[in-house]
Scaffold this active site. Structure first.
Site, PDB file in Angstrom:
ATOM      1  N   ASP A  63       0.830  -1.210   0.000  1.00  0.00           N
ATOM      2  CA  ASP A  63       0.000   0.000   0.000  1.00  0.00           C
ATOM      3  C   ASP A  63       0.865   1.261   0.000  1.00  0.00           C
ATOM      4  O   ASP A  63       2.070   1.207   0.235  1.00  0.00           O
ATOM      5  CB  ASP A  63      -0.976   0.002   1.199  1.00  0.00           C
ATOM      6  CG  ASP A  63      -0.314  -0.425   2.508  1.00  0.00           C
ATOM      7  OD1 ASP A  63       0.927  -0.470   2.556  1.00  0.00           O
ATOM      8  OD2 ASP A  63      -1.037  -0.698   3.467  1.00  0.00           O
ATOM      9  N   ASN A 139      -7.368  -3.876  14.770  1.00  0.00           N
ATOM     10  CA  ASN A 139      -8.771  -4.067  14.367  1.00  0.00           C
ATOM     11  C   ASN A 139      -8.908  -5.184  13.322  1.00  0.00           C
ATOM     12  O   ASN A 139      -9.976  -5.378  12.759  1.00  0.00           O
ATOM     13  CB  ASN A 139      -9.379  -2.760  13.837  1.00  0.00           C
ATOM     14  CG  ASN A 139      -8.720  -2.300  12.554  1.00  0.00           C
ATOM     15  OD1 ASN A 139      -7.726  -2.883  12.107  1.00  0.00           O
ATOM     16  ND2 ASN A 139      -9.255  -1.253  11.958  1.00  0.00           N
ATOM     17  N   HIS A 141      -7.194  -5.384  10.452  1.00  0.00           N
ATOM     18  CA  HIS A 141      -6.917  -5.013   9.049  1.00  0.00           C
ATOM     19  C   HIS A 141      -5.627  -5.662   8.554  1.00  0.00           C
ATOM     20  O   HIS A 141      -4.723  -5.969   9.325  1.00  0.00           O
ATOM     21  CB  HIS A 141      -6.912  -3.495   8.853  1.00  0.00           C
ATOM     22  CG  HIS A 141      -5.737  -2.767   9.421  1.00  0.00           C
ATOM     23  ND1 HIS A 141      -5.814  -1.478   9.885  1.00  0.00           N
ATOM     24  CD2 HIS A 141      -4.442  -3.124   9.595  1.00  0.00           C
ATOM     25  CE1 HIS A 141      -4.630  -1.088  10.307  1.00  0.00           C
ATOM     26  NE2 HIS A 141      -3.777  -2.081  10.149  1.00  0.00           N
ATOM     27  N   GLU A 146      -9.635  -2.338   5.722  1.00  0.00           N
ATOM     28  CA  GLU A 146     -10.231  -2.168   7.043  1.00  0.00           C
ATOM     29  C   GLU A 146     -11.458  -3.077   7.168  1.00  0.00           C
ATOM     30  O   GLU A 146     -11.927  -3.631   6.173  1.00  0.00           O
ATOM     31  CB  GLU A 146     -10.647  -0.691   7.217  1.00  0.00           C
ATOM     32  CG  GLU A 146      -9.496   0.302   7.157  1.00  0.00           C
ATOM     33  CD  GLU A 146      -8.507   0.179   8.323  1.00  0.00           C
ATOM     34  OE1 GLU A 146      -8.838  -0.462   9.347  1.00  0.00           O
ATOM     35  OE2 GLU A 146      -7.386   0.712   8.203  1.00  0.00           O
TER      36      GLU A 146
END
Ligand code: PGA
Length: 238
Positions: A63, A139, A141, A146
């Site tokens: 990314d 979380n 991800h 996400e």
């Protein structure tokens, strides 16, 4: 999933680094999928000390922030592959600092907003990713995928959540400088890798890792999709 508890962060980093080194020594044209973040730094440190030749290896990063992508500059071809990093918080800058300045690869690619539609075909054209390194967010991800990201997502542009923008603002002069979007490989792009290493360092990752590895496969925890991968090792340490 093969799940391995490592004695220490050093042990985790060595196991992955040594395997990459071994696979490159057997296949000089290996294709690596690379991640930024604190977790893979130890692997990169190990690779920097390697005597194996990486000059035919190509790398694809997971990314990059929109607006901070490296610009390809043909004058620099053969030197660093791309031009000068635009910002110290760009993932390209991170990779230069932690790996590329010392280990010379054939070519290193980053997903950019303008090439988000072609990044996956570029990976395919290089024969696909042989080894993908992944971290996991608290979380669940993976990369910038996400909670809520669909299983069949390819490389795409995501809007960063208010939370992420706020969290990341500590690295920028002001919150207004934090990019609002990023380009990320999707879940399907990641699942196409022939082999995956999911790495987690620290007690704060334990809960989410347990859910990702043993819980339901759900878009609420994008890393849980990895349970379906045929060749994945999960390495973790406290
Ligand atoms: P970290 O980040 O390696 O810095 O813990 C992992 C991630 O958020 O993907």
């Amino acid at each position: 999933m093969e799940i391995i508890k490592c004695k220490s962060y050093r042990d985790l980093s060595l196991q992955v680094g040594i395997d990459i080194e071994y696979q490159v020594s057997r296949n000089s044209k290996l294709v690596l999928g690379l991640a930024t973040g604190s977790t893979p730094k130890g692997v990169y440190e190990y690779l920097k000390s390697s005597t194996v030749d990486f000059s035919e290896v190509r790398t694809f990063n997971l990314d990059e922030y929109v607006g901070l992508e490296p610009e390809f500059n043909s004058r620099l071809k053969g030197k660093k592959g791309y031009g000068v990093p635009k910002h110290k918080q760009s993932y390209y800058y991170f990779m230069n600092e932690h790996l590329f300045n010392e280990v010379k690869f054939k070519r290193s690619f980053f997903p950019g907003e303008s090439q988000s539609d072609t990044y996956d075909s570029l990976i395919d054209a290089c024969g696909g990713i042989d080894i993908q390194i992944l971290g996991i967010g608290t979380n669940g991800h993976i990369a910038f995928n996400e909670p809520g990201t669909s299983r069949d997502s390819l490389t795409h542009v995501v809007d960063l959540t208010e939370n992420t923008i706020k969290d990341n603002s500590r690295f920028f002069d002001s919150i207004d400088d934090v990019p609002k979007q990023a380009t990320t490989m999707g879940i399907e792009s990641i699942m196409r890798a022939k082999q995956i290493y999911l790495l987690a360092n620290g007690k704060h990752k334990k809960d989410i890792l347990e859910k990702a590895c043993y819980g339901d496969i759900t878009s609420d925890i994008p890393a849980s999709y990895l349970q379906e991968h045929k060749n994945i090792k999960v390495l973790y340490c406290d």
